[in-house]
Design an enzyme around this catalytic site. Structure first.
Site, PDB file in Angstrom:
ATOM      1  N   ASP A  47       0.827  -1.206   0.000  1.00 19.54           N
ATOM      2  CA  ASP A  47       0.000   0.000   0.000  1.00 19.54           C
ATOM      3  C   ASP A  47       0.863   1.259   0.000  1.00 19.54           C
ATOM      4  OD1 ASP A  47      -2.063  -1.702   0.135  1.00 19.54           O
ATOM      5  OD2 ASP A  47      -2.916  -0.920   2.001  1.00 19.54           O
ATOM      6  N   TYR A  79       1.774   2.066  -3.476  1.00 19.44           N
ATOM      7  CA  TYR A  79       0.580   2.569  -4.156  1.00 19.44           C
ATOM      8  C   TYR A  79       0.339   4.033  -3.760  1.00 19.44           C
ATOM      9  CZ  TYR A  79      -4.292   2.976  -5.517  1.00 19.44           C
ATOM     10  OH  TYR A  79      -5.452   3.401  -6.086  1.00 19.44           O
ATOM     11  N   SER A 134     -14.677   3.003   1.353  1.00 21.98           N
ATOM     12  CA  SER A 134     -13.280   3.002   1.760  1.00 21.98           C
ATOM     13  C   SER A 134     -13.085   4.127   2.776  1.00 21.98           C
ATOM     14  CB  SER A 134     -12.444   3.224   0.510  1.00 21.98           C
ATOM     15  OG  SER A 134     -11.095   3.122   0.829  1.00 21.98           O
ATOM     16  N   LEU A 135     -11.863   4.457   3.107  1.00 21.35           N
ATOM     17  CA  LEU A 135     -11.600   5.557   4.036  1.00 21.35           C
ATOM     18  C   LEU A 135     -10.667   6.553   3.365  1.00 21.35           C
ATOM     19  CD1 LEU A 135     -10.833   3.554   7.310  1.00 21.35           C
ATOM     20  CD2 LEU A 135     -12.835   4.996   6.901  1.00 21.35           C
ATOM     21  N   LYS A 186      -5.571   0.270  12.229  1.00 20.70           N
ATOM     22  CA  LYS A 186      -5.995  -0.057  10.862  1.00 20.70           C
ATOM     23  C   LYS A 186      -5.275  -1.337  10.464  1.00 20.70           C
ATOM     24  CE  LYS A 186      -6.659   2.005   6.310  1.00 20.70           C
ATOM     25  NZ  LYS A 186      -6.281   0.850   5.511  1.00 20.70           N
ATOM     26  N   ARG A 213     -15.341  -7.038  -0.296  1.00 22.80           N
ATOM     27  CA  ARG A 213     -15.839  -5.712  -0.646  1.00 22.80           C
ATOM     28  C   ARG A 213     -16.133  -5.593  -2.134  1.00 22.80           C
ATOM     29  NH1 ARG A 213     -12.639  -0.536   1.016  1.00 22.80           N
ATOM     30  NH2 ARG A 213     -11.481  -0.833  -0.914  1.00 22.80           N
ATOM     31  N   CYS A 252      41.082   1.835  -5.826  1.00 22.43           N
ATOM     32  CA  CYS A 252      42.536   1.654  -5.934  1.00 22.43           C
ATOM     33  C   CYS A 252      42.955   1.046  -7.264  1.00 22.43           C
ATOM     34  CB  CYS A 252      43.045   0.799  -4.779  1.00 22.43           C
ATOM     35  SG  CYS A 252      42.596  -0.935  -4.927  1.00 22.43           S
ATOM     36  N   CYS A 281      37.567  -6.368  -3.939  1.00 27.70           N
ATOM     37  CA  CYS A 281      38.810  -5.705  -4.346  1.00 27.70           C
ATOM     38  C   CYS A 281      39.969  -6.519  -3.786  1.00 27.70           C
ATOM     39  CB  CYS A 281      38.822  -4.287  -3.782  1.00 27.70           C
ATOM     40  SG  CYS A 281      40.469  -3.566  -3.674  1.00 27.70           S
TER      41      CYS A 281
HETATM   42  S1  IVH Z   1     -13.788   1.150   9.084  1.00 23.67           S
HETATM   43  C1  IVH Z   1     -16.867   3.136   6.619  1.00 23.67           C
HETATM   44  N1  IVH Z   1     -11.992   0.221  10.739  1.00 23.67           N
HETATM   45  O1  IVH Z   1      -9.293  -0.132   5.849  1.00 23.67           O
HETATM   46  C2  IVH Z   1     -15.852   2.507   7.487  1.00 23.67           C
HETATM   47  N2  IVH Z   1     -11.649  -0.097   8.409  1.00 23.67           N
HETATM   48  O2  IVH Z   1      -8.880   1.989   3.920  1.00 23.67           O
HETATM   49  C3  IVH Z   1     -15.079   1.521   6.748  1.00 23.67           C
HETATM   50  N3  IVH Z   1      -9.619  -1.339   7.855  1.00 23.67           N
HETATM   51  O3  IVH Z   1     -11.872  -1.072   3.720  1.00 23.67           O
HETATM   52  C4  IVH Z   1     -13.996   0.858   7.384  1.00 23.67           C
HETATM   53  N4  IVH Z   1      -8.956  -1.655   9.922  1.00 23.67           N
HETATM   54  O4  IVH Z   1     -10.605  -2.935   4.971  1.00 23.67           O
HETATM   55  C5  IVH Z   1     -12.361   0.367   9.450  1.00 23.67           C
HETATM   56  N5  IVH Z   1     -10.475  -0.577  12.302  1.00 23.67           N
HETATM   57  C6  IVH Z   1     -10.867  -0.438  11.043  1.00 23.67           C
HETATM   58  C7  IVH Z   1     -10.106  -0.954   9.978  1.00 23.67           C
HETATM   59  C8  IVH Z   1     -10.536  -0.748   8.672  1.00 23.67           C
HETATM   60  C9  IVH Z   1      -8.702  -1.883   8.644  1.00 23.67           C
HETATM   61  C10 IVH Z   1      -9.594  -1.398   6.389  1.00 23.67           C
HETATM   62  C11 IVH Z   1     -10.898  -1.819   5.762  1.00 23.67           C
HETATM   63  C12 IVH Z   1     -11.271  -0.668   4.886  1.00 23.67           C
HETATM   64  C13 IVH Z   1      -9.966  -0.011   4.629  1.00 23.67           C
HETATM   65  C14 IVH Z   1     -10.100   1.418   4.224  1.00 23.67           C
END
Ligand code: IVH
Length: 691
Positions: free
Chosen positions: A45, A48, A94-95, A128, A149, A423, A438
């Site tokens: 990630d 990315y 996603s976040l 996370k 997802r 050298c 060397c």
């Molecule tokens: S909340 C709308 N909580 O991160 C809320 N996500 O970058 C959605 N993830 O798709 C997710 N730990 O796969 C949430 N404690 C956590 C998480 C978490 C990992 C992942 C999850 C999400 C992604 C988003």
């Protein structure tokens, strides 16, 4: 330059920028497809994110690029056809990511502004987890369906696989609602990941690049029995649709409810009163990151009050009430400007890439090692390439891989040199790995300078103030040809060096004089015997207690020491067999070096990187005797116990572990397998050596 760039000069757009933006956008689209649609993105990630930021930066600098090379829409890719698909009742979003305190504060500000609040907004913070998102639908308390997802609207139906996961309950404890979508993460612990890869290696199968890939690859198997054989874990952190049940008022009560239903809940979740507490949580979690049993790449912050969440709403991509605050990347992308060759103490030629400066794990990185020329060839690193650079913990940054799709046509391969770049002596392959060396020995100024640097370093003879620049002058002027020559220098000789006045010269002279009284283990380490770091030097000093006994020791005597294997024993023997090395030792002694033997029964307990940490061993270790393993822990300052208890910090489990392992799991104590233990030793023993 390739590409079909129309003449855009009037818009001030350099053609390289257009080419680069297009290449990066194309690569991002490929990575998106891999990440969401297939199992194994080839990059992390971090990489990315780095590419995404680069493209955003190009857009900022040349706004026309936002149209000519837009960011691919990253919400997801169509699910794989091999699985049946189904729609989520509520979309899985996603976040949004932030990477620094300012951006996090800005998020908090937006939240408060939208809610029309001046007072602090409480958040729930969670790690996370680096796995893959899963949505579980329970109908009347029974697991009815499990979906990945997918593209956020439609996911892959992995129900048959998920039914085989021990951490996902088939039934919720009462009182369960009529219908609920539980969202969470499927992940794999570090420990399980190591074990899984080890067993894949044994079977000759391809191993996984990281725990996330392992979790995704293991869940998305067409044969559920394969999934069942993989050590997957699950934890819940959110709700989707909820029918026939009371919607919890806060995130905190939501997590409690998930727990009451019998679901494993995201660990380390904490309610925080305001931004300050949130920033402190993030910092603390970042510090503990490497010690957690699972991989995480940041912290997630969610507005605690669910009514406030509804008022904030969401964008098509992500909720406005939550944010992922990522940790500084361990991996970055950069471009190779040149590949230099460094000559080390042993004469080893190390190719080192000079890079466009990038920030990596909190530091600016300009160079990364490529280890040896075989690796340059294997990874096919060329000047001009975009590469993935990694820096984890305290180790030297290294080049992990090339992103071949971003290679410009003019990229240039490097050929291994035939002569030492310092050298001019011929270069020869040596040792098992056939690395290039060397052949100049101490006639090579680089080899001699590095030898001296090592000799005066803190873990060796510890000569204060004698830095690389001064050593370089001493070497180049011909005043010093061996480490023993350092002890011929008078204050007057030192005062002749550039930027050394009489006062400094006196100080250096006094420091050299002080270093004459040293310990046997320091002297052994300082001599730079191949394979002998500080730990081995200590083992040798303890066993032989004097130079006469040590230089006379045969390979069998050496190899009989716990902690010393045949390779090290042979290296020590060969070192003393060389008359040149003997002569230097003789001269050092003649110049007044006195090496004290260690006190009887000395141990490092209480000092060192593992000080205060208690280890327990269980099961058979394949590459260590128990005694040796324990000795290595003690050498690093740790203690070794027999019983697992709350005071235990780490359990090392070999083959056929006993009940100690169960006990460790029950108490939530960190568990390392043999490979993990070896890498722990490696990192600390190196660190001690590199001081
Ligand atoms: S909340 C709308 N909580 O991160 C809320 N996500 O970058 C959605 N993830 O798709 C997710 N730990 O796969 C949430 N404690 C956590 C998480 C978490 C990992 C992942 C999850 C999400 C992604 C988003």
């Amino acid at each position: 330059m390739g590409g079909d760039a129309p003449p855009l000069a009037e818009e001030g757009l350099p053609p390289e920028a257009l080419d680069r933006a297009r290449a990066v956008a194309a690569e991002l689209a490929v990575l998106d497809r891999r990440y969401h649609g297939e199992d194994a993105p080839e990059v992390s990630d971090d990489v990315y994110d780095a590419l995404r930021r680069e493209l955003e930066e190009l857009h900022r600098r040349h706004p026309v690029l936002a149209r000519l090379a837009p960011l691919p829409n990253a919400v997801g890719a169509p699910p794989r056809r091999a699985f049946r698909t189904a729609r989520h009742r509520l979309p899985m979003r996603s976040l949004d990511d932030v990477f620094d305190p300012a951006a996090f504060r800005a998020f908090d500000q937006r939240v408060r502004q939208r809610l029309g609040r001046a007072d602090p907004v409480p958040y729930i913070a969670e790690p996370k987890l680096d796995g893959l998102a899963l949505s579980l639908t329970y109908e009347e308390g029974t697991l009815a369906r499990a979906l990945t997802r997918g593209d956020g609207t439609t996911g892959e139906d992995v129900t048959a696989n998920v039914r085989r996961l021990p951490t996902v309950p088939g039934r919720l404890h009462a009182p369960a609602p009529r219908l609920v979508e539980v969202r969470g993460e499927v992940y794999i612990t570090r420990w399980d990941f190591e074990r899984l890869n080890a067993s894949m290696r044994e079977r000759g199968e391809k191993t996984f690049a990281n725990p996330r890939n392992a979790a995704a690859g293991s869940l998305r198997q067409l044969d559920p029995s394969v999934t069942a054989s993989r050590p997957l874990s699950f934890c819940a952190y959110a709700l989707g649709a909820l029918e026939g049940g009371d919607d919890p008022a806060t995130e905190e009560t939501l997590l409690a409810l998930l727990g009451r239903w019998g679901l494993p809940v995201v660990p380390e979740a904490t309610r925080l009163g305001d931004v300050g507490e949130a920033l402190a949580y993030h910092e603390d979690l970042g510090r503990r990151r490497e010690g957690l049993p699972y991989e995480i790449d940041g912290a997630v912050f969610k507005v605690d009050d669910r009514e406030a969440q509804r008022r904030l709403g969401e964008t098509s991509h992500a909720p406005r009430w939550a944010v992922a605050y990522k940790f500084p990347a361990h991996e970055q992308t950069s471009r190779v400007r040149a590949i230099d060759v460094q000559v080390g103490r042993s004469g080893a030629l190390t190719p080192v890439a000079r890079l466009d400066p990038v920030e990596l794990a909190g530091a600016i990185v300009r160079k990364a090692t490529l280890h040896n020329f075989d690796e340059v060839a294997r990874k096919d690193v060329r000047v001009g390439d975009t590469v993935v650079v990694r820096r984890a913990g305290d180790v030297i940054p290294e080049i992990v891989a090339v992103l071949p799709s971003l290679r410009p046509p003019e990229a240039r391969a490097v050929v291994p040199p035939e002569r030492c770049p310092v050298c001019g002596a011929p270069v020869r392959p040596r040792g098992e790995t056939r690395g290039l060396y060397c052949t100049g020995g101490w006639h090579c100024p680089a080899q001699l300078r590095e030898t001296l640097r090592h000799f005066v370093s803190r873990s060796a003879l510890d000569v204060d103030g004698l830095g690389p620049r001064l050593l370089d002058q001493l070497v180049r002027s011909g005043r010093v040809r061996t480490p023993a020559d350092l002890y011929r220098l008078g204050a007057g000789d030192l005062a002749e060096l550039e930027r050394v006045g009489p006062v400094l010269a006196e100080k250096l002279h006094a420091a050299l004089d002080r270093s004459r009284r040293t310990t046997l283990e320091r002297l052994l380490y300082a001599l730079g015997i191949p394979e002998v770091g500080t730990v081995t030097a200590r083992l040798l000093a303890r066993r032989f207690r004097g130079l006469d006994a040590l230089t006379a020791a045969g390979v069998e005597d050496l190899a009989a020491i716990p902690g010393i294997g045949p390779v090290v024993a042979a290296a020590v023997r060969d070192f003393w067999a060389d008359p040149g090395n003997r002569a230097v030792l003789e001269e050092l002694l003649a110049r007044g070096i006195v090496a004290e033997p260690p006190p009887e029964e000395a141990t490092a307990e209480g000092k060192g990187p593992l000080a205060g940490r208690r280890f327990v061993f269980t099961g058979r270790l394949a590459t260590f005797g128990r005694e040796e393993a324990a000795a290595r822990v003690r050498d690093l300052g740790g203690t070794v116990g027999e019983r697992v208890g709350r005071e235990t910090d780490c359990v090392v489990a070999g083959a056929d572990p006993g009940t100690k392992l169960d006990e460790a799991r029950r108490l939530g104590i960190a568990v390392l397998d043999e490979e993990g233990f070896r890498s722990l030793l490696r990192s600390h023993e190196q660190r001690v050596g590199n001081d």
